[in-house]
Scaffold this motif. Structure first.
Motif, mmCIF file in Angstrom:
data_model
loop_
_atom_site.group_PDB
_atom_site.id
_atom_site.type_symbol
_atom_site.label_atom_id
_atom_site.label_comp_id
_atom_site.label_asym_id
_atom_site.label_seq_id
_atom_site.Cartn_x
_atom_site.Cartn_y
_atom_site.Cartn_z
ATOM 1 N N ALA A 85 0.753 -1.115 -0.100
ATOM 2 C CA ALA A 85 0.205 0.148 0.036
ATOM 3 C C ALA A 85 1.007 1.228 -0.099
ATOM 4 O O ALA A 85 2.477 0.763 0.025
ATOM 5 C CB ALA A 85 -1.002 0.219 1.170
ATOM 6 N N GLY A 86 0.482 2.311 0.135
ATOM 7 C CA GLY A 86 1.748 3.273 -0.144
ATOM 8 C C GLY A 86 1.706 4.026 1.504
ATOM 9 O O GLY A 86 3.036 4.345 1.288
ATOM 10 N N ARG A 87 0.842 3.465 3.158
ATOM 11 C CA ARG A 87 1.752 3.479 3.598
ATOM 12 C C ARG A 87 1.278 2.401 4.526
ATOM 13 O O ARG A 87 0.834 0.881 4.388
ATOM 14 C CB ARG A 87 1.039 4.722 5.132
ATOM 15 C CG ARG A 87 1.064 6.237 4.106
ATOM 16 C CD ARG A 87 0.735 6.927 5.032
ATOM 17 N NE ARG A 87 1.464 6.985 6.097
ATOM 18 C CZ ARG A 87 2.458 8.143 5.967
ATOM 19 N NH1 ARG A 87 2.407 8.859 5.516
ATOM 20 N NH2 ARG A 87 3.256 8.014 7.042
ATOM 21 N N ASN A 88 2.851 1.234 4.604
ATOM 22 C CA ASN A 88 1.984 -0.005 5.491
ATOM 23 C C ASN A 88 3.257 0.206 7.077
ATOM 24 O O ASN A 88 4.255 0.553 7.255
ATOM 25 C CB ASN A 88 2.957 -0.834 4.347
ATOM 26 C CG ASN A 88 2.965 -0.411 3.026
ATOM 27 O OD1 ASN A 88 1.867 -1.830 2.684
ATOM 28 N ND2 ASN A 88 3.636 0.686 2.364
ATOM 29 N N THR A 89 2.541 -1.150 7.139
ATOM 30 C CA THR A 89 2.837 -1.505 8.907
ATOM 31 C C THR A 89 3.054 -3.499 8.683
ATOM 32 O O THR A 89 2.585 -4.430 8.464
ATOM 33 C CB THR A 89 1.988 -1.398 10.160
ATOM 34 O OG1 THR A 89 1.940 -0.197 9.711
ATOM 35 C CG2 THR A 89 2.285 -2.104 11.348
ATOM 36 N N LEU A 90 4.803 -3.320 8.977
ATOM 37 C CA LEU A 90 5.516 -4.140 8.864
ATOM 38 C C LEU A 90 5.612 -5.535 10.407
ATOM 39 O O LEU A 90 7.068 -4.214 10.819
ATOM 40 C CB LEU A 90 5.969 -4.696 7.404
ATOM 41 C CG LEU A 90 6.902 -5.665 7.847
ATOM 42 C CD1 LEU A 90 5.807 -7.329 7.217
ATOM 43 C CD2 LEU A 90 8.314 -5.766 6.812
ATOM 44 N N THR A 91 5.032 -6.416 10.845
ATOM 45 C CA THR A 91 5.663 -6.901 11.930
ATOM 46 C C THR A 91 6.197 -8.005 11.545
ATOM 47 O O THR A 91 5.580 -9.204 11.192
ATOM 48 C CB THR A 91 4.779 -6.203 13.009
ATOM 49 O OG1 THR A 91 3.928 -5.159 12.851
ATOM 50 C CG2 THR A 91 5.115 -7.504 14.316
ATOM 51 N N VAL A 92 7.495 -7.921 12.612
ATOM 52 C CA VAL A 92 8.214 -9.043 11.620
ATOM 53 C C VAL A 92 8.884 -10.149 13.330
ATOM 54 O O VAL A 92 9.343 -9.135 14.336
ATOM 55 C CB VAL A 92 9.585 -9.408 10.859
ATOM 56 C CG1 VAL A 92 10.280 -10.517 11.054
ATOM 57 C CG2 VAL A 92 9.361 -8.944 9.576
ATOM 58 N N GLU A 93 7.992 -11.534 13.847
ATOM 59 C CA GLU A 93 8.505 -11.533 15.549
ATOM 60 C C GLU A 93 9.097 -12.767 15.112
ATOM 61 O O GLU A 93 9.410 -13.574 14.267
ATOM 62 C CB GLU A 93 7.293 -12.025 15.832
ATOM 63 C CG GLU A 93 7.309 -12.811 17.293
ATOM 64 C CD GLU A 93 6.215 -12.809 18.262
ATOM 65 O OE1 GLU A 93 6.867 -12.678 19.331
ATOM 66 O OE2 GLU A 93 5.060 -12.113 17.263
#
Length: 847
Positions: A85-93
């Protein structure tokens, strides 16, 4: 993990912009693993695809914009991200592994007290082994760190803590935008010392077992830090921009130091537990200044890609030495640079692996690691010193200030900096950059003189040459020094005059006349590159070369002595001067030397040349003469001073007298003022081990008395050095096959293994190096593997047979880049030694 390529980095930087990292680390889950959760906010071209790097033991969860991704998509440490998307949130655990390599999140158990210490080393591409990230230098973003640790631990990081920890939970304020390779933390029962200067909080950290040693030196370290901060503020007119300035001294650290903003990390060898020389203290000061220079060059303004590494290291090297000399008590730092660091640069620049200071392209991060060498550091710094001499200091500094203003907290390239310097100076720097930054190899300069019957110069010229492989002549601004001896031999040799001479590469094939000297009385010594302002090898005219042995002991200028010593050492390396001639010069001049770094480096480099370049039948006699010269200096050096300690170390390292060494170890006949402390005891034991003069039980006993990390490393080195077949086999297996050993222990075994006195015993291991090293290089991380390949090379097996074996190794097409480079360069050194032995042959060591 595949090495990130320049093309991939360029494409990703065009696709995304990282806005922030929030990293949460749980360090309480066990002795082998920790849990890492990173949340990344980033903008992207809508609909585009990219990837994020992470190197887990177990990938627990990946969530992109509220959608869970399949962890099974992880492929070779990369997770594909599609439909952005234009703005993104990615979480990696993930569950991540602690390391023993000095990279990633390194875990160390102190043998002194059993306490556990952690530190993070994200450089060069190891951040993904700590947290999920977009790991390239031009995707900078603020970092907010949270850490859960045992309640009794101290945690420090790039940012300042937000309040006191609660039940072992630490939170740190967001940083200014950082490249991922700067992210760091330390965690453990660290001892801390705090101070403040000019509104900047200062802190020092070390292990508890070294607390007393840090406390003893804290004021000196803080003083150097304050002095350097003030000088950088004055030079750059930009205040230090990263909040607090912490400096952590860490065990088993690979590099000398790392410029993490807010928390610079150093190897803890810089915390001195025994008596040291002033040159060691100067080196520590220069390293502090070097890393501080990075706060502007590298941290505030970061290179866009690794082909502009020189924007980091060359500038930090130049400014570190300059600021140390200008702002601290170590005013002779340029002398040290001239004899120590430039020798490193000259050697690297003449090897087959030479490269431009600013290469046109570095294809990937793995290739970038190979360029952290004497060219990127010492040659680059020398080139900058030459640039300052040409442009003038004020235009140079004005250009730097404009560069900082234009790229603050961003990224820049060679072109950006050259543009700023050109505008500030009004000069076109394209030609300078083309010859100095983008062409490898080194020039040689030599004076040619004609003296008339009255002893006056009829003609003086400075001739510049280049090797056939890289026939590039360069503009040089040099000092040409005229030195005269007194009427009697015991009077000092002083500089009568220094001329500034511009060497024009386009004039008469590199031959520059010096008309200002015509008619002047000929000097006893004519020294090209007096002041050491340019980067070039120096050769003497025949008259000066013949006079040097008589003049060098009385030469009053320490930098002139350093340039002279360097010229002779380099001529031996080029097989243009015999090792025996060098030893004769040492016998005459070294006992009169008063500058400790000259004493140390002449001893170190000379012994290396004796061990490899001298014919084996001559080596013992030449080494004995070196030891005797060191002993004479030891007998006359001021009691308790640095020169005395340096002379003692040189005498010990070169001695073959077991009785004398054992007497020192037993503290018999110790010169007044010399302290036989832990480090000197280990040096004595090591030399005795090489000579077969110590039993294994004595090494074990000393290790029992010195239950420290340094003691562990010394014990490994000594055990590898004992001339015992079973011990050599154990040491070799540790070097090539034991992945459980830490980086520094493996290196210690490799340092002790090869000895010139043990050529027959270790001869079978030349074949073993060829057979075993390819697999060993893949066993460990690139940084450690490359270092082990260099140190474990059979450097004393100087023969055509060795040359042929190594040619066979290089014919393999599956060698790691680091192993290939280590072997190619070492073979070049071997070839030089063979040429020298052929040129001068045996019996050169006899009087």
């Amino acid at each position: 993990m595949p090495s990130l390529t320049r093309a991939e980095a360029t494409e990703r930087a065009a696709t995304i912009t990282v806005e922030s990292y929030t990293i949460d680390l749980d360090l309480t889950v066990g002795a082998t693993e920790f849990v890492s959760t990173s949340t990344i906010e980033f903008r992207a071209t809508p609909g585009a695809a990219t990837f994020v790097e992470v190197a887990p033991v177990t990938l627990l969860r990946v969530r992109l914009n509220d959608v869970d991704l399949d962890p099974a998509t992880l492929d070779d440490k990369r997770i594909p991200l599609t439909g952005l998307a234009g703005r993104n949130t990615l979480t990696v655990e993930a569950r991540m592994a602690y390391s023993n390599s000095g990279q990633g999140l390194h875990r160390f158990v102190d043998p002194a007290d059993g306490e556990t210490y952690l530190y993070a080393m994200s450089f060069l591409d190891d951040a993904p082994s700590i947290f999920g990230c977009f790991d390239q230098p031009d995707l900078k973003a603020p970092v907010r760190l949270r850490v859960t640790a045992p309640p009794q631990w101290t945690v420090a990081a790039n940012g300042q803590p937000v309040g006191p920890p609660v039940d072992g939970r630490w939170e740190f304020a967001p940083t200014q935008p950082l490249a991922t390779y700067f992210v760091t933390l330390i965690a453990g029962p660290y001892h801390a010392v705090h101070a403040e200067h000019d509104g900047v909080p200062l802190a020092l950290y070390c292990r508890r077992s070294m607390a007393a040693h840090l406390d003893a030196d804290a004021e000196e370290i803080f003083t150097v830090t304050r002095q350097c901060l003030d000088r950088f503020h004055e030079l750059f007119e930009v205040r230090y921009p990263f909040g607090g300035y912490g400096q952590a001294f860490l065990p088993e650290f690979n590099a000398g130091a790392m410029e993490n903003p807010g928390l610079v990390t150093f190897r803890d060898d810089y915390i001195f537990r025994s008596v040291v020389t002033d040159s060691q203290r100067e080196t520590r000061a220069t390293t502090i200044a070097h890393e501080m220079a990075h706060m502007w060059f590298g941290d505030l303004v970061t290179m866009r890609w690794w082909d502009d590494l020189w924007l980091n290291e060359s500038f930090a090297e130049y400014l570190g030495v300059r600021v140390t000399a200008e702002a601290t008590r170590f005013t002779d730092a340029w002398t040290t640079f001239g004899i120590v660091r430039k020798a490193w640069g000259y050697a690297a620049d003449q090897r087959p692996s030479t490269h431009p200071v600013a290469p046109e392209e570095v294809a990937d991060a793995a290739q970038a690691l190979l360029n952290f060498d004497g060219i990127s550091y010492a040659k680059g710094a020398s080139v900058l010193r030459q640039l300052v001499a040409w442009l003038g200091d004020e235009p140079f500094l004005a250009g730097l200030r404009a560069h900082f203003a234009a790229h603050r907290f961003g990224n820049a390239t060679l072109a950006d900096l050259l543009d700023a310097l050109a505008k500030a100076s009004g000069r076109d720097l394209s030609g300078w950059a083309a010859t100095w930054l983008q062409q490898p190899q080194v020039n040689t300069i030599q004076a040619e003189v004609i003296v008339d019957e009255a002893g006056r110069y009829r003609e003086v010229a400075v001739v510049q040459t280049a090797p056939d492989s890289h026939p590039v002549l360069r503009p040089h601004r040099i000092g040409l020094g005229l030195f005269d001896a007194g009427a009697t031999g015991d009077q000092p040799v002083v500089r009568r005059r220094r001329l500034e001479v511009d060497l024009d590469p386009d004039t008469d094939g590199g031959r520059t006349l010096v008309p200002a000297l015509v008619g002047e009385p000929a000097a006893d010594l004519l020294l090209p590159n007096d002041g050491d302002f340019t980067y070039a090898k120096v050769r003497f005219d025949p008259g000066s070369a013949a006079a040097l042995p008589a003049l060098l002991p009385g030469l009053t200028d320490p930098l002139a002595r350093a340039v002279s010593w360097s010229a002779v050492l380099d001529a031996v390396r080029d097989a243009q001067h015999p090792v025996a001639g060098l030893v004769a010069l040492i016998e005459q001049a070294l006992p009169a030397e008063t500058v400790v770094v000259v004493v140390e480096d002449v001893q170190r480099l000379s012994l290396a040349l004796i061990d490899r370049y001298a014919h084996p039948v001559d080596r013992p006699a030449l080494q004995a003469r070196l030891a005797a010269a060191c002993a004479r200096l030891l007998a006359t050096a001021p009691s308790g001073g640095s020169v005395q300690l340096a002379a003692a170390r040189g005498a010990i390292t070169a001695s073959a007298d077991v009785d004398w060494l054992r007497g020192l170890l037993a503290r018999r006949h110790v010169p007044a003022g010399l302290v036989v402390d832990a480090e000197l005891r280990w040096l004595l034991l090591y030399r005795l081990a090489v000579l077969g003069g110590v039993e294994s039980v004595e090494i074990d006993d000393e290790a029992g008395r010195d239950r420290s990390a340094a003691g562990e490393q010394w014990a490994a080195r000594c055990r590898a050095a004992v001339p015992d077949p079973a011990g050599k086999e154990r040491a070799w297996q540790a070097i090539v096959g034991d992945a459980s050993l830490s980086n520094r222990i493996v290196e210690a075994y490799a340092q002790g293994f090869w000895q010139p006195e043990q050529a027959e015993l270790t001869a079978p291991y030349v074949d073993r190096y060829v057979a075993d090293m390819p697999a060993a290089a893949r066993l460990r991380s690139a940084w450690v593997a490359d270092r082990v390949a260099q140190v474990a090379f059979p450097q004393y097996a100087v023969s055509e047979a060795t040359r042929q074996l190594l040619a066979g190794l290089l014919a393999h097409d599956d060698l790691t880049p680091g192993l290939r480079r280590a072997v190619v360069d070492a073979v070049d050194d071997l070839d030089r030694a063979l040429v020298a032995r052929r040129a001068y042959g045996p019996t050169e060591g006899t009087r």
